[in-house]
Scaffold this active site. Sequence first.
Site, PDB file in Angstrom:
ATOM      1  CG  ASP A  67      -0.324  -0.390   2.516  1.00  0.00           C
ATOM      2  OD1 ASP A  67       0.920  -0.392   2.599  1.00  0.00           O
ATOM      3  OD2 ASP A  67      -1.064  -0.702   3.467  1.00  0.00           O
ATOM      4  CG  ASN A 134      -8.955  -0.912  11.970  1.00  0.00           C
ATOM      5  OD1 ASN A 134      -8.066  -1.624  11.498  1.00  0.00           O
ATOM      6  ND2 ASN A 134      -9.382   0.179  11.347  1.00  0.00           N
ATOM      7  CG  HIS A 136      -6.037  -1.861   8.755  1.00  0.00           C
ATOM      8  ND1 HIS A 136      -6.113  -0.495   8.941  1.00  0.00           N
ATOM      9  CD2 HIS A 136      -4.727  -2.147   8.885  1.00  0.00           C
ATOM     10  CE1 HIS A 136      -4.919  -0.004   9.168  1.00  0.00           C
ATOM     11  NE2 HIS A 136      -4.060  -0.976   9.135  1.00  0.00           N
ATOM     12  CD  GLU A 141      -8.840   1.524   7.639  1.00  0.00           C
ATOM     13  OE1 GLU A 141      -8.685   0.560   8.410  1.00  0.00           O
ATOM     14  OE2 GLU A 141      -8.387   2.659   7.898  1.00  0.00           O
TER      15      GLU A 141
HETATM   16  C1  GLP Z   1      -0.631   0.612   8.486  1.00  0.00           C
HETATM   17  C2  GLP Z   1      -0.352  -0.222   7.257  1.00  0.00           C
HETATM   18  C3  GLP Z   1      -0.564  -1.686   7.517  1.00  0.00           C
HETATM   19  C4  GLP Z   1       0.113  -2.095   8.799  1.00  0.00           C
HETATM   20  C5  GLP Z   1      -0.508  -1.345   9.943  1.00  0.00           C
HETATM   21  C6  GLP Z   1       0.087  -1.721  11.287  1.00  0.00           C
HETATM   22  O1  GLP Z   1      -1.930   1.051   8.586  1.00  0.00           O
HETATM   23  N1  GLP Z   1      -1.120   0.157   6.144  1.00  0.00           N
HETATM   24  O2  GLP Z   1      -0.075  -2.430   6.416  1.00  0.00           O
HETATM   25  O3  GLP Z   1      -0.024  -3.475   8.989  1.00  0.00           O
HETATM   26  O4  GLP Z   1      -0.274   0.026   9.711  1.00  0.00           O
HETATM   27  O5  GLP Z   1       1.243  -0.971  11.514  1.00  0.00           O
HETATM   28  P1  GLP Z   1       2.242  -1.190  12.690  1.00  0.00           P
HETATM   29  O6  GLP Z   1       3.028  -2.382  12.340  1.00  0.00           O
HETATM   30  O7  GLP Z   1       3.073   0.051  12.705  1.00  0.00           O
HETATM   31  O8  GLP Z   1       1.452  -1.351  13.926  1.00  0.00           O
END
Ligand code: GLP
Length: 239
Positions: A67, A134, A136, A141
């Site tokens: 992404d 959440n 995702h 989402e």
């Molecule tokens: C973002 C990314 C996700 C990732 C999530 C969790 O929203 N788009 O791909 O898994 O954050 O991030 P973190 O690993 O910093 O908790």
Amino acid sequence: MQVRIYDNAQQVGTACAMLIAAQVTKKPDSVLGLATGSSPIGCYQQLIEWHKAGALDFSQCISYNLDEYCGIAEDHICSYHDFMNKNLFDFINMKEHHVPNGNAPDLQAECKRYDAEIEKAGGIDLQLLGIGNNGHIAFNEPNKHFVYGTQIVKLTDSTIDANQRFFNSREEVPTQAISLGIGGIMNAKCVVLIATGKAKAQAVRDAVKGDMDPQVQASILRGHPNAIFLVDKDAASLL
Ligand code: GLP
């Protein structure tokens, strides 16, 4: 779905790096699906170390990231392009690496192009994932349904709150992103999800033990034939 529980985040990172190293050793021209966020950093550091030591060669590998934000430049310090360069690509010899373009003039065309490119490359062999608070995965989402293809997503307040820590202020966090869809993730031959820390415990529980429900997008991984969750004790505390 397999769940493997480790004592701490460092062990999770090493275990994840071992799975990627095994994949690249088994198939040197692997197509890797890569992720951003704090979760994969330990894994990337381990991969860099093994690469520097001459033990791991990415020269035939191609990668596709999950992404990217819309509306910030590729060289913005908070962009996922910049994150990947600074945390992995600048230090290894990946043959080709791709991140979707969140600034493409026609974002719908960019979604189609990205999916077509992955398909042309033969599909993803190993997809690395983090998980949002959440539930995702990538930027898919909570929703009424699972979206198959790469899509443009409006970020939820919960995600904007969680990602605010990387920006100077909440107002600077983009409100839209381009994200590989659930089909792209489910089509990967193997999926490895990493989650560490208490903040992820509820999402991990809902994904592993709750209903398969698009309100918790990671729950779809229960239907994947080869999905592995690597979690530390804190993230596993509600299982
Ligand atoms: C973002 C990314 C996700 C990732 C999530 C969790 O929203 N788009 O791909 O898994 O954050 O991030 P973190 O690993 O910093 O908790």
